[in-house]
Design an enzyme around this catalytic site. Sequence first.
Site, PDB file in Angstrom:
ATOM      1  CB  ILE A 123       9.259   3.693   1.926  1.00 20.30           C
ATOM      2  CG1 ILE A 123      10.201   4.788   2.700  1.00 20.30           C
ATOM      3  CG2 ILE A 123       9.357   2.309   2.470  1.00 20.30           C
ATOM      4  CD1 ILE A 123       9.826   5.077   3.975  1.00 20.30           C
ATOM      5  N   GLY A 124       7.101   2.810  -0.509  1.00 19.18           N
ATOM      6  CA  GLY A 124       6.466   1.852  -1.195  1.00 19.18           C
ATOM      7  C   GLY A 124       6.973   1.575  -2.282  1.00 19.18           C
ATOM      8  CB  ALA A 132       3.430   1.364  -3.935  1.00 18.97           C
ATOM      9  CB  SER A 133       1.218   7.007  -4.434  1.00 18.89           C
ATOM     10  OG  SER A 133      -0.101   6.427  -3.894  1.00 18.89           O
ATOM     11  CB  THR A 146      -0.930   0.231   1.132  1.00 15.83           C
ATOM     12  OG1 THR A 146       0.055   0.239   2.409  1.00 15.83           O
ATOM     13  CG2 THR A 146      -1.703  -1.293   1.261  1.00 15.83           C
ATOM     14  CE1 TYR A 160       2.833   9.391   9.725  1.00 16.49           C
ATOM     15  CE2 TYR A 160       4.449   9.751  11.382  1.00 16.49           C
ATOM     16  CZ  TYR A 160       4.130   9.127  10.109  1.00 16.49           C
ATOM     17  OH  TYR A 160       4.849   8.236   9.508  1.00 16.49           O
TER      18      TYR A 160
END
Length: 281
Positions: free
Chosen positions: A35-36, A29-30, A27, A192
């Site tokens: 990092i994704g 991974a945009s 998830t 956060y």
Amino acid sequence: MPRLPHPTPAELRRHPLPLRGRAALVTGASRRGGIGHAVARRLAAYGASVYLHHHVPHDVGQPWGADRPENVLASVRDALGDPGARVVAGPGDLADPAVPAALVARAADALGGRLDILVANHAQSGFDGALDEIDTAMLDTHWAVDTRSVILLVQAYARLRAALPPRTPGGRVMMMTSGQDIAGGMPGELAYALQKGALASVTRSLATALAEHAVTVNTVNPGPVDTDYMTGADYEAVAARFPAGRWGMPDDPARLIAWLATDEGEWVTGQVIDSEGGFRR
């Protein structure tokens, strides 16, 4: 049959594609700078089929802007170690409580009907503040995206694994935290920090809950990673606090996560792992 005390020479010679035949959902991974994306490339390079989740509207609202999903997809496909593996991408707003289970089902269907590896990398960026600044909306948004959605993803993943033959190997869950409990904490990002702290706290409980399905659960704190969110003097000041004189790069935590996904990582579970390159807080 009892396990021998030492691996055979053949077992010691690591397979060049240790994740061949396995399927992963990553998830968040945009962006190619994130990092994704780095995790997905590592898993693909190790032979896995990978489903890339993205939520472009989140990045559009951030200073770094959005990437094009097709460019991220192409980058991961370029890293494929097994030409027979698949790389698929799809959207999803994980703030919606119905999306996590639907995403897991969609990923499993796209990758051949099973899902071995879940990497919950996504997070809500920004929209936060110090104690006197946070409000109900900030707390609720971070809870929905950073914590609730992760637990719902793990729940849906666990139900898939429960339908497999007992002790099917390769089950892995990796979550992400942020070192909010180290040194001075994160007093300027309380919403956060609170939700990421919840994931760290629940890691061992989830590991126990999924142990019967031969699934390991670990959480990684990657420390400060250069994902294109800081420049100038502030960037250099952070770099100077690493013994190596540089920031963590997205592939630094990706290497750890990919190793945890392999059979070599099967004996590590219930851990919150700080992988910060010796960062001096």
